[in-house]
Design an enzyme around this catalytic site. Structure first.
Site, PDB file in Angstrom:
ATOM      1  N   ARG A 269       0.852  -1.196   0.000  1.00  0.00           N
ATOM      2  CA  ARG A 269       0.000   0.000   0.000  1.00  0.00           C
ATOM      3  C   ARG A 269       0.887   1.246   0.000  1.00  0.00           C
ATOM      4  O   ARG A 269       1.844   1.337   0.773  1.00  0.00           O
ATOM      5  CB  ARG A 269      -0.881  -0.023   1.241  1.00  0.00           C
TER       6      ARG A 269
ATOM      7  N   PRO B 231       0.802   8.848  -2.142  1.00  0.00           N
ATOM      8  CA  PRO B 231       1.375   8.733  -3.492  1.00  0.00           C
ATOM      9  C   PRO B 231       2.275   9.909  -3.869  1.00  0.00           C
ATOM     10  O   PRO B 231       3.184   9.750  -4.678  1.00  0.00           O
ATOM     11  CB  PRO B 231       0.136   8.695  -4.401  1.00  0.00           C
TER      12      PRO B 231
ATOM     13  N   GLU C 143      14.208   2.844  -1.335  1.00  0.00           N
ATOM     14  CA  GLU C 143      15.412   2.211  -1.875  1.00  0.00           C
ATOM     15  C   GLU C 143      15.109   1.441  -3.155  1.00  0.00           C
ATOM     16  O   GLU C 143      15.945   1.364  -4.049  1.00  0.00           O
ATOM     17  CB  GLU C 143      16.032   1.308  -0.804  1.00  0.00           C
TER      18      GLU C 143
END
Lengths: 169, 730
Positions: B613, B617, B690
């Protein structure tokens, strides 16, 4: 020690400083205007960009005593949390920063870059020196390249500057 | 709260606040210069003195004499601290090298003194007057030269089936060696600290990703009980792993302050950063892949060599190769050489970032040998289970969907599979891609919540926001859980007096720290329900109110004049053992290479990510584009240039160590697959910070090969490595 007087964000400031004090340290350590950041202290990163008499400079590369009578604008002078400058608002909207440490320098540079283009000052990527400068992605990227953002917000910063430029046009 | 069974439906699933692209709640402070970073605590610290750090001028050896007389006599000097007068010091658990060197020197620019003076200018001037004599000793500095002395790293070997036999028998084979250079985090804010002693207690404002680790290590270094040390780190000007650990700025400020009997501020001078602090170590990586003509991998081996100081660790560059692709016969191995360079340690996506820079070129080379499309070659070799243990599934694995969607959106079908054939005027153009992979780590994390008489919520946790958006996603989590607007939530971070969080590292921070806030919120919901006499199971928290059946009250009423304070921690069971938790993605890049000069320009970039999830955004996308930008640096320019005779990184500032600037970076696209992973935490989230870096370098390398036909296996891919092999310029 030497006396110097200049205006910062519209307010006249009289200081007595070690002549070795940079404009950057005068702002940060003596006037406690810590919005202007020290990233390298060697003119390599752009975090200390401020606007002096309408032109952007790296405050770390300039001694404070060289600025007698100058008008200096820092990020604090552009806007405040309650009353954002359009460029500050655009950086928030487009998430043009992450850690925030290069951000004041990016914003001061952005504001000055749009003025430089308006004034017809050419850059390395200006193809036609006789035509009016345009606000293009290439022009903005080239002119902003003295301001490093290690978080890598460049794509978003470009969107922020472009939006402000379009609103000004 | 213990998380030991997969998450079911919970209040986060409402996704009214969580999952929304909300602007950063600290954005107004950061864009107006009002966010106080470590060195900028003028409200908290009055009249500090200034410390200037002196770094060792040799890589290895001994200080035979320090003449401090001229410096002590210089104007404004208050104290000079060296190993001789600092008193006994310990070493932090997370530090390999001592943070104050002398008389033995362990690496170049190891701090050997701090000069404290009334002003910065006086401290800097006095530091230049310190005379240091050294007896230099020889050392090992060059990984390639020390490669044969490298020892196998305990428990790093992994072997499945019969790699050697299967590789020898494979129809199509690749055996290639790749190198990645030493890299610097080069975050914009230098390591900086202000230390102030209050009797035997020490308060340090610092710039640090992991408050609890570093408070413990500072106490250990100064031989103090941990409860006597308080670290405060409200804003951090970038870290990327370089601020995971206690560093010399904090120790020098503390020692300088003790000696000068004044608060002392120390910012590590930028030219010290690359050698004084940690860096990502260079690697030599050998990869062997054997496949059948249909492209199925039957044998895969990945071995990596790196170096570090005695007692240090390896760059774990082979880890992703254990998990990313199928194949019955497998071998991975790490070897570590002793090098007398500055300390190697974690930098963004340690292991996977350099590992994928090599592996994903190898996959491109293999696809070329097989005559297969590189996307299809990867799809053919997908696995839904841990290849080392087929009974262990991935919790979620949408790599194939990332690859397919990315290829479609990027226009991969426009790529000419024959390299060096696409030309636009002076530019040779090409496309490249790579898989992205990074494990999803979870860390226990605690938080304290206060519901006050106005119905507002305050969250306190020692979590840090290093630009990742922690302030914002923690506020979103609390707002969602308690049913209040986000502007009714205050988030306070980065203080060791707050409950211990996961901290910022290993892309575990977002999921783990918000899961800790989730646990505290569940406890607060129960406390509210209990106080109102509601059944907490059917209480609904929304719009500042709590309702149960036909009864209801405002949160302000529930809190009462005294408010409610709760604290909880989210701890993990064995779901990480039963399931392999990883994040996946695909990177697509288009480059143009000047046919005459070899100048390489990145024209387009796309990342597709499957990472559970997405909590916000907007901030998550920023994490990914920032990582893609760092990947451009890794591919094309970043390298700590090593002086192999004197053992130090020569380009130790931001002019010599080149990182991408505006002109290097095109518009970047990011797509997040719609995903929620109930195995990872109640948040059903994973990390992306990452993942966004993993594979980018190889995608660019592969695009340069597609554009020019030249394969470069040594990063960074600078034009000197391929200019003489470019197609004939017409």
């Amino acid at each position: 020690m030497s006396k110097v007087s200049f205006s910062v964000n519209g307010e006249v400031r009289d200081l007595e400083l070690d002549t070795r004090t940079t404009l950057l340290d005068a702002l940060r350590e003596h006037l406690h205007l810590t919005g202007t950041k020290k990233g390298c202290d060697h003119g390599q990163c752009g975090a200390c960009t401020v606007i002096v008499d309408g032109r952007r400079i790296n405050a770390c590369l300039s001694l404070a005593v060289m600025h007698e009578g100058d008008a200096i604008t820092t990020v604090e002078g552009l806007g405040s949390p309650e009353n954002l400058h359009p460029m500050q608002a655009a950086f928030i909207k487009h998430d043009g920063f992450q850690c925030g440490y290069c951000t004041p320098g990016q914003i001061c540079s952005s504001v000055a870059v749009l003025e430089e283009i308006k004034a017809g000052i050419p850059s390395h990527v200006t193809a036609d020196l006789t035509a009016a400068s345009q606000v293009t992605p290439e022009e903005i990227r080239e002119r902003m390249s003295g301001n490093i953002c290690r978080c890598g917000a460049y794509s978003n910063i470009l969107d922020a500057i472009t939006e402000v430029a379009e609103r000004q046009a | 709260m213990k998380f030991d069974t997969p998450a079911t439906t919970n209040p986060i699933d409402r996704m009214k606040v969580v999952g929304q692209p909300i602007d950063r709640i600290d954005g107004r402070l950061k864009t107006t210069g009002q966010a106080p970073y470590a060195y900028e605590q003028n409200d908290a610290v009055r009249d500090p003195a200034y410390g200037y750090v002196i770094g060792a001028a040799i890589a290895k050896g001994r200080i035979t004499g320090m003449d401090l007389r001229a410096a002590r006599a210089a104007p404004g000097v208050l104290a000079i601290v060296t190993a001789e007068n600092a008193g006994p010091l310990g070493k932090g658990d997370m530090n390999t090298a001592r943070l104050l060197g002398g008389p033995e020197v362990d690496h170049y620019h190891q701090a050997i003194a701090v000069v404290v003076a009334e002003t910065f200018e006086q401290a800097r001037d006095a530091a230049q007057r310190v005379r240091v004599d050294y007896a230099p000793a020889g050392g090992a500095f060059d990984l390639a030269a020390a490669r044969d002395t490298a020892k196998e790293v305990d428990q790093s070997a992994s072997s499945v089936g019969d790699f050697e036999g299967a590789f020898a028998a494979a129809a199509v084979q690749l055996d290639a060696t790749y190198t990645t250079p030493d890299q610097s985090h080069a975050m914009m804010e230098p390591h900086a600290s202000i230390a102030a002693w209050q009797g035997d207690r020490l308060v340090v404002w610092t710039s640090n990703q992991m408050i609890n680790w570093s408070a413990g290590d500072l106490a250990k270094t100064l031989k103090l009980p941990k409860e006597k040390v308080r670290l405060i780190s409200p804003f951090i000007g970038g870290g990327f792993g370089g601020k995971l650990f206690l560093r010399s700025d904090a120790v020098m400020a503390a020692l300088g302050s003790r000696a000068a009997k004044r608060p002392v501020k120390v910012a590590l001078q930028r030219p010290l950063m690359m050698n004084n602090t940690t860096h990502r170590p260079a690697t030599i990586q050998r990869i062997r892949i054997g496949a059948a003509p249909d492209g199925r991998i039957g044998a895969i081996a990945h071995e990596s060599w790196s170096g570090d100081l005695p007692g240090g660790g390896p760059e774990t560059a082979v880890d992703q190769t254990r998990l990313l692709y199928a194949g019955a016969n497998r071998l991975t191995q790490l070897r570590l050489a002793v090098l007398d360079l500055p300390e190697g340690n974690a930098m963004r996506a340690p292991g996977e970032a350099p590992g994928l820079m090599a592996l994903e070129i190898a996959m491109d080379e293999m696809a070329e040998k097989l005559g297969m499309d590189p996307v299809q070659f990867r799809i053919v070799n997908d696995t839904q289970v841990d290849p080392n243990d087929p009974d262990r599934p991935f919790s979620q694995r949408q790599l194939v969907k990332c690859l397919q969607l990315g290829a479609e959106r990027f226009g991969w079908d426009q790529r000419n599979p024959r390299p060096g054939q696409s030309r636009q005027g002076r530019w040779l153009t090409g496309m490249g891609m790579a898989s992205a992979f990074r494990n999803n780590l979870v860390m226990k994390s605690a938080a304290r919540l206060r519901l006050d008489s106005r119905g507002e919520v305050t969250v306190e946790t020692d979590m840090t926001d290093i630009g990742t958006g922690s302030y914002t996603i923690i506020a979103q989590t609390a707002a969602e859980m308690m049913g209040v607007p986000i502007d009714k939530v205050t988030v306070r971070l980065g203080d060791s007096s707050f409950p211990v969080s996961a901290g910022s590292g290993g892309q575990w921070g977002a999921n783990s720290s918000t899961a800790g806030v989730y646990a505290a919120c569940m406890k607060l919901r129960e406390a509210v329900a209990r106080k109102l006499g509601f059944n907490s199971a059917d209480a609904v928290f929304a719009e500042g109110q709590v309702r149960s059946g036909n009864r209801g009250a405002t949160l302000a009423e529930a809190a009462g004049p005294d408010g409610i304070v709760v604290e909880d921690i989210l701890e993990y069971g064995d779901l990480s053992k039963r399931f392999q938790q990883s994040t996946f993605g695909a990177h697509f890049v288009e480059v143009a290479v000047d046919a005459a000069t070899g100048e390489a320009r990145v024209r387009r970039m796309l990342a597709v990510c499957a990472a559970g999830r997405i909590l916000n955004p907007k901030t998550a996308r920023s994490q990914v584009i920032g990582a893609m930008t760092m990947g451009v640096g890794a591919a094309l320019m970043e390298e700590l240039a090593l002086d192999k005779r004197r053992g130090f990184f020569v380009n130790h500032d931001l002019a010599g160590y080149e990182v991408p600037v505006h002109a290097d970076i095109p518009h970047q696209e990011v797509i997040f697959l719609d995903e929620a992973d109930p195995i990872s935490s109640p948040m059903k989230a994973k990390g992306v910070g990452e993942l966004g870096l993993c594979g980018v370098g190889a995608a660019i390398a592969n695009a340069i090969h597609n554009a020019t036909g030249v394969r470069v296996r040594d990063y960074p891919i600078t034009l000197d490595k391929y200019l003489d092999r470019l197609p004939e310029a017409v």
